[in-house]
Each structure stands twice: as structure tokens, then as C-alpha cells.
Design a protein around this motif. Structure first.
Motif, short mmCIF file in Angstrom:
data_model
loop_
_atom_site.label_atom_id
_atom_site.label_comp_id
_atom_site.label_asym_id
_atom_site.label_seq_id
_atom_site.Cartn_x
_atom_site.Cartn_y
_atom_site.Cartn_z
N GLU A 163 -13.74 15.96 -27.99
CA GLU A 163 -12.80 15.50 -29.06
C GLU A 163 -12.22 16.61 -29.90
O GLU A 163 -10.92 16.46 -30.26
CB GLU A 163 -13.40 14.56 -29.84
CG GLU A 163 -13.94 13.29 -29.05
CD GLU A 163 -14.64 12.26 -30.16
OE1 GLU A 163 -15.00 12.74 -31.17
OE2 GLU A 163 -15.03 11.06 -29.52
N GLU A 164 -12.97 17.63 -30.15
CA GLU A 164 -12.56 18.71 -30.71
C GLU A 164 -11.82 19.79 -29.87
O GLU A 164 -10.98 20.90 -30.55
CB GLU A 164 -13.52 19.50 -31.15
CG GLU A 164 -14.64 18.69 -32.18
CD GLU A 164 -15.95 19.44 -32.70
OE1 GLU A 164 -16.10 20.75 -32.15
OE2 GLU A 164 -16.62 18.92 -33.35
N GLY A 165 -11.60 19.36 -28.49
CA GLY A 165 -10.89 20.19 -27.63
C GLY A 165 -11.44 21.52 -27.33
O GLY A 165 -10.87 22.35 -26.55
N LEU A 166 -12.68 21.59 -27.54
CA LEU A 166 -13.51 22.68 -26.97
C LEU A 166 -14.08 22.53 -25.44
O LEU A 166 -14.06 23.41 -24.84
CB LEU A 166 -14.76 22.97 -27.89
CG LEU A 166 -14.40 23.20 -29.22
CD1 LEU A 166 -15.79 23.32 -30.04
CD2 LEU A 166 -13.84 24.68 -29.39
N TYR A 167 -14.06 21.34 -25.05
CA TYR A 167 -14.54 20.96 -23.81
C TYR A 167 -13.30 20.49 -23.22
O TYR A 167 -12.90 19.15 -23.67
CB TYR A 167 -15.63 20.24 -23.59
CG TYR A 167 -16.94 20.86 -23.91
CD1 TYR A 167 -17.05 22.07 -24.25
CD2 TYR A 167 -18.10 20.20 -23.70
CE1 TYR A 167 -18.20 22.77 -24.70
CE2 TYR A 167 -19.45 20.89 -24.10
CZ TYR A 167 -19.49 22.24 -24.33
OH TYR A 167 -20.65 22.87 -24.44
N ARG A 168 -12.91 20.98 -21.91
CA ARG A 168 -11.53 20.23 -21.41
C ARG A 168 -11.58 20.58 -19.80
O ARG A 168 -11.99 21.63 -19.65
CB ARG A 168 -10.36 20.42 -22.10
CG ARG A 168 -9.87 21.88 -22.02
CD ARG A 168 -8.54 22.24 -22.60
NE ARG A 168 -8.59 21.95 -23.94
CZ ARG A 168 -7.44 21.80 -24.69
NH1 ARG A 168 -6.31 21.82 -24.24
NH2 ARG A 168 -7.51 21.47 -26.08
N GLU A 169 -10.97 19.88 -18.90
CA GLU A 169 -10.88 19.75 -17.65
C GLU A 169 -9.46 19.40 -17.39
O GLU A 169 -8.83 18.60 -17.81
CB GLU A 169 -11.80 19.02 -16.70
CG GLU A 169 -13.22 19.40 -16.88
CD GLU A 169 -14.19 18.63 -16.00
OE1 GLU A 169 -13.67 17.68 -15.30
OE2 GLU A 169 -15.19 18.58 -15.89
N THR A 170 -8.76 20.07 -16.33
CA THR A 170 -7.61 19.92 -15.90
C THR A 170 -7.47 20.18 -14.39
O THR A 170 -7.85 21.28 -14.06
CB THR A 170 -6.42 21.06 -16.56
OG1 THR A 170 -6.58 21.04 -18.05
CG2 THR A 170 -5.08 20.42 -16.22
#
Length: 261
Positions: A163-170
Motif C-alpha cells: 500500500e505504501e508503494g514499496l512492494y510492487r510487481e509488474t
């Protein structure tokens, strides 16, 4: 009995031969970064990092069939983390439990040619620690302190940092721009942690893991914020006194400025 022993030896020989063939696979690849350092200033609002690479000695038939996959990961410094569960009791929020993690990535960004489940099996991805759900989080190993619901706390840590944008997958974010060249673009958040990050790239061929490459990326504070940060580390006592004096002066000046006659 002899047939069983012979069968077991044959299985071991086949597995050994398979591993040897995989280790001798002709495909090789290298990666590079658009920059090897990022400066954090007061107006830092995020950054875009390009990771590019070249695939050599690829099987042209497999390449035309889209049998090669690349997964690119940028993992932030591993640091201790604590997750606390809060509950409202009589109008007050209180801690109901907590879990400590010894080594959790402070940030994690992943880009891949396809969805992870389409690239390889869950067992291989888990073994390599690829994907947010497969991140290796070191739990507190002190006897009697670990929570029986630690998997739930681990899921909460992943969710909160997502939610903080620190963990993301694309997915579909790694593209072959030519038969041998590929590139990936990672969007880094404004809250990017300071320290040494590690860019890692994984090469797969028809679901089989072949090789891994890695490059470091440094994230540093710059400008006046960096001067304050370094001063506080080198002169902790003086910094504390100055901080208290500044707080007292700010309070006194604010009272004087807004005083009502």
C-alpha cells in the motif's frame, strides 16, 4: 532387489545428467543499469530505473517461440521490521500482538516478461525467492517470542508495504527490443529507502531456471538533508542539544508571535 537398486541408480544418473546439461547450457546474458546511484533530495518524488541486458547464444527456434523469459528484481536493503496488531478497546487503540522480522527487504520491485505463474512452477519461484509472496522474511528466532500467527503477520507486512508503494510487481514490463536485447523499466517510490539496493535478473528457458545476474544500486541522501543526517550520526550529543534548543525557541517564538493582548 537388484532391479530396484539398478532403477534407483538409473534415476540418479538421469538427474545428474540433467543438472550437468543445464549447468552447461550455452545461453548467457548480462545486465546493466541506467544509473548506479540515486540521490534523494527534499523534492524527490520517485525515480524510473531502466535495467537493460543482452542474451547471447540463444536457441533461435526457442527464441522465436517465446520460450525465454526474464524476471528483473530490485531489492532494497534488508533491515529488521516489527508488525503490530492493534485493536480498539473502550475507544482506545492498543497493541494486541506483534511479530519481529530479522531481515525484511525495505523495498521490492519486480518486472517480468509474463505473469510469474506462466514463467515457471511455484516450487522454483519459491526456492529462488522470486515474487512478493515468496520473499524470505527472517522471523525472530528467540525461543518463546514468535507468534503462532506469524504467517498472518508476514502477509500483513507485505500488504502494508504494498500500500505504501514499496512492494510492487509488474507483468509484461520486460520486453525484448531485438532478438538478443531486452529492457525493463521500474517505477521507484518517493519513499525509496537509503542504502545499497541489489538489481537481480533471472533467465528462464521454457520454465527452467538457467542463470542469474546482479548489479548494485546505491541510494544516497543529498543536499542539506544529507548534511543534517551525517551531522546527527557523527555528533549525536550536540545534535540532541541543538534539537531541544530549536524546539524551545520555536515554542517561545510562536507564543510571542501569536500572543493576544
Amino acid at each position: 532387489m537388484r532391479a530396484m537398486v539398478f532403477g534407483l541408480l538409473l534415476v540418479v544418473a538421469l538427474l545428474t545428467a540433467g543438472r550437468a546439461a543445464l549447468a552447461q547450457s550455452p545461453e548467457t546474458f548480462e545486465i546493466g543499469l541506467s544509473t548506479d546511484s540515486i540521490s534523494i533530495t527534499s523534492d524527490f518524488a520517485g525515480e524510473r530505473l531502466v535495467i537493460f541486458g543482452s542474451l547471447d547464444n540463444a536457441d533461435q527456434k526457442i527464441l522465436r517461440q517465446g520460450g525465454y523469459d526474464i524476471i528483473v528484481v530490485l531489492e532494497g536493503p534488508r533491515r529488521p521490521a516489527v508488525v503490530r496488531e492493534k485493536d480498539r478497546v473502550l475507544g482506545l487503540w492498543i497493541n494486541r500482538g506483534s511479530e519481529s522480522f530479522e531481515t525484511a527487504p525495505s523495498s521490492y520491485a519486480l518486472a517480468s516478461t509474463r505473469a510469474l505463474r506462466d514463467i515457471s512452477g511455484s516450487g522454483i519461484l519459491e526456492q529462488l525467492g522470486i515474487g512478493i509472496d515468496n520473499l524470505r522474511l527472517g522471523f525472530n528466532r528467540v525461543p518463546g517470542t514468535a507468534s503462532p500467527n506469524r504467517d498472518q503477520y508476514a502477509a500483513a507486512l507485505r500488504r502494508l508495504r504494498g500500500e505504501e508503494g514499496l512492494y510492487r510487481e509488474t507483468t509484461a514490463a520486460v520486453q525484448f527490443v531485438s532478438p538478443s536485447l531486452f529492457r525493463a523499466e521500474l517505477a521507484l517510490p518517493a519513499a525509496l529507502p537509503v542504502g545499497q539496493h541489489l538489481a537481480r535478473a533471472f533467465l528462464f528457458r521454457r520454465g527452467e531456471f538457467l542463470r542469474e545476474r546482479s548489479e548494485p544500486l546505491w541510494v544516497r541522501k543529498a543536499g542539506f538533508e544529507n548534511w543534517i543526517f551525517e551531522f546527527s550520526k557523527d555528533n549525536g550529543f550536540v545534535y540532541g542539544i541543538l534539537a531541544v534548543a530549536l524546539a524551545i525557541f520555536t515554542g517561545w517564538f510562536g507564543r510571542l508571535a501569536f500572543k493576544r493582548d
